[in-house]
Design a protein around this motif. Structure first.
Motif, PDB file in Angstrom:
ATOM      1  N   LEU A  16     -10.117  -1.512   8.178  1.00  0.00           N
ATOM      2  CA  LEU A  16      -9.443  -0.378   7.563  1.00  0.00           C
ATOM      3  C   LEU A  16      -7.965  -0.645   7.291  1.00  0.00           C
ATOM      4  O   LEU A  16      -7.326   0.102   6.567  1.00  0.00           O
ATOM      5  N   GLN A  62      -3.124   7.038   7.878  1.00  0.00           N
ATOM      6  CA  GLN A  62      -4.368   7.133   8.633  1.00  0.00           C
ATOM      7  C   GLN A  62      -4.314   6.339   9.940  1.00  0.00           C
ATOM      8  O   GLN A  62      -5.167   6.489  10.801  1.00  0.00           O
ATOM      9  N   PRO A 111      -4.831  -1.617   5.608  1.00  0.00           N
ATOM     10  CA  PRO A 111      -4.585  -1.909   4.183  1.00  0.00           C
ATOM     11  C   PRO A 111      -3.937  -3.264   3.992  1.00  0.00           C
ATOM     12  O   PRO A 111      -3.164  -3.728   4.825  1.00  0.00           O
ATOM     13  N   GLU A 159       0.354   6.945   1.943  1.00  0.00           N
ATOM     14  CA  GLU A 159      -0.827   7.725   2.270  1.00  0.00           C
ATOM     15  C   GLU A 159      -1.862   6.867   2.998  1.00  0.00           C
ATOM     16  O   GLU A 159      -2.552   7.330   3.891  1.00  0.00           O
ATOM     17  N   LYS A 160      -1.955   5.592   2.615  1.00  0.00           N
ATOM     18  CA  LYS A 160      -2.903   4.701   3.290  1.00  0.00           C
ATOM     19  C   LYS A 160      -2.459   4.419   4.719  1.00  0.00           C
ATOM     20  O   LYS A 160      -3.271   4.317   5.628  1.00  0.00           O
ATOM     21  N   TRP A 161      -1.144   4.286   4.911  1.00  0.00           N
ATOM     22  CA  TRP A 161      -0.648   3.981   6.256  1.00  0.00           C
ATOM     23  C   TRP A 161      -0.764   5.180   7.195  1.00  0.00           C
ATOM     24  O   TRP A 161      -0.879   5.009   8.416  1.00  0.00           O
ATOM     25  N   PRO A 220       0.833  -1.202   0.000  1.00  0.00           N
ATOM     26  CA  PRO A 220       0.000   0.000   0.000  1.00  0.00           C
ATOM     27  C   PRO A 220       0.863   1.247   0.000  1.00  0.00           C
ATOM     28  O   PRO A 220       2.011   1.226   0.449  1.00  0.00           O
ATOM     29  N   SER A 221       0.304   2.332  -0.497  1.00  0.00           N
ATOM     30  CA  SER A 221       1.043   3.590  -0.494  1.00  0.00           C
ATOM     31  C   SER A 221       1.151   4.109   0.934  1.00  0.00           C
ATOM     32  O   SER A 221       0.380   3.742   1.824  1.00  0.00           O
TER      33      SER A 221
END
Length: 258
Positions: free
Chosen positions: A254, A9, A256, A5-7, A2-3
């Motif tokens: 949620l 959060q 990823p 940006e996903k982590w 995952p990018s």
């Protein structure tokens, strides 16, 4: 994978910062300075004692528990930062000496400002409200609730020893970091006494809405209180075997996937 940006959060840690050449971006630098200022404020400012006292009185009335305000031997915030040893001892002439101790108590709860005024202002009352509602469901006997100014964790040992309590539960404002300035720390000690050191305590850390949520922290606290009383030990001698319930089903979805 995952990018980043996903982590992002799932953490307030500084990961995947935008860069311009060899430097981080202006936006990230300004955010860092803001977080640094918030951390300094959390340490240097005082809690809103007037509001804390008012809220404590309301809790005392609701749950039938007397509350007592005490101070450590510290005389100023500067001294508090420079002399942690004085923050571990009570100022002479404490009202605690007037409390009857013939039978003793199962639990003494001590609330200390510590190193984060923000944590006390924003999270202490919410934690206590839920904690008291859970304690009411048990047969635990409580000493008067103690609020302490300019104290360190070990101040709770002297307080609980004076009250003849089997367990000392200290709720304190934790030292702020650059991503969290509002964390409460919860410390449990069996047979509290002057001179106890940190290996004798169990700690629940990072208690705040964006860290360990208050309902889960209270659930962990109640579990540890019962374990300490059953095993008659705490700290490194007590193995925490509470099932991991740190994630709700909605949160698990949620995370990823790879």
């Amino acid at each position: 994978m995952p990018s980043l940006e996903k982590w992002k959060q799932f953490t307030q840690a500084r990961i995947g910062l935008n860069r311009s050449g060899g430097s981080i971006s202006t936006k990230e630098m300004l955010k860092f300075r803001l977080d640094h200022a918030r951390a300094k404020d959390a340490v240097l400012l005082e809690p809103n004692w007037e509001l804390i006292h008012e809220s404590m009185n309301q809790l005392s009335t609701k749950y039938g528990i007397k509350n007592i305000f005490v101070k450590s031997k510290i005389t100023s915030k500067q001294e508090y930062l420079l002399r942690p040893d004085l923050g571990r001892r009570l100022l002479d002439g404490s009202e605690l000496d007037l409390i009857p101790k013939d039978e003793g108590f199962d639990l003494s709860i001590v609330c200390i400002d510590g190193l984060s005024a923000k944590a006390i202002d924003e999270n202490l009352i919410s934690y206590l409200e839920l904690l008291f509602s859970e304690i009411q469901k048990t047969k635990l006997t409580l000493s008067p609730l103690v609020i302490a100014k300019w104290g360190r964790v070990a101040l709770g040992d002297e307080i609980a020893e004076k009250l003849h309590a089997k367990i000392c539960l200290v709720i304190i404002g934790e030292r702020p970091g650059l991503s969290a300035s509002d964390s409460l720390g919860i410390y449990l000690t069996y047979k509290p006494k002057i001179g106890n050191t940190d290996e004798s305590r169990n700690c629940i850390s990072n208690v705040r809405p964006k860290g360990l949520p208050i309902p889960l922290a209270v659930k962990k606290t109640i579990y540890l209180i019962h374990e300490v009383l059953a095993e008659k030990k705490s700290g490194v001698l007590l193995k925490d075997q509470m099932p991991n319930e740190s994630l709700s089903p909605s949160q698990e979805k949620l995370i990823p996937e790879n």
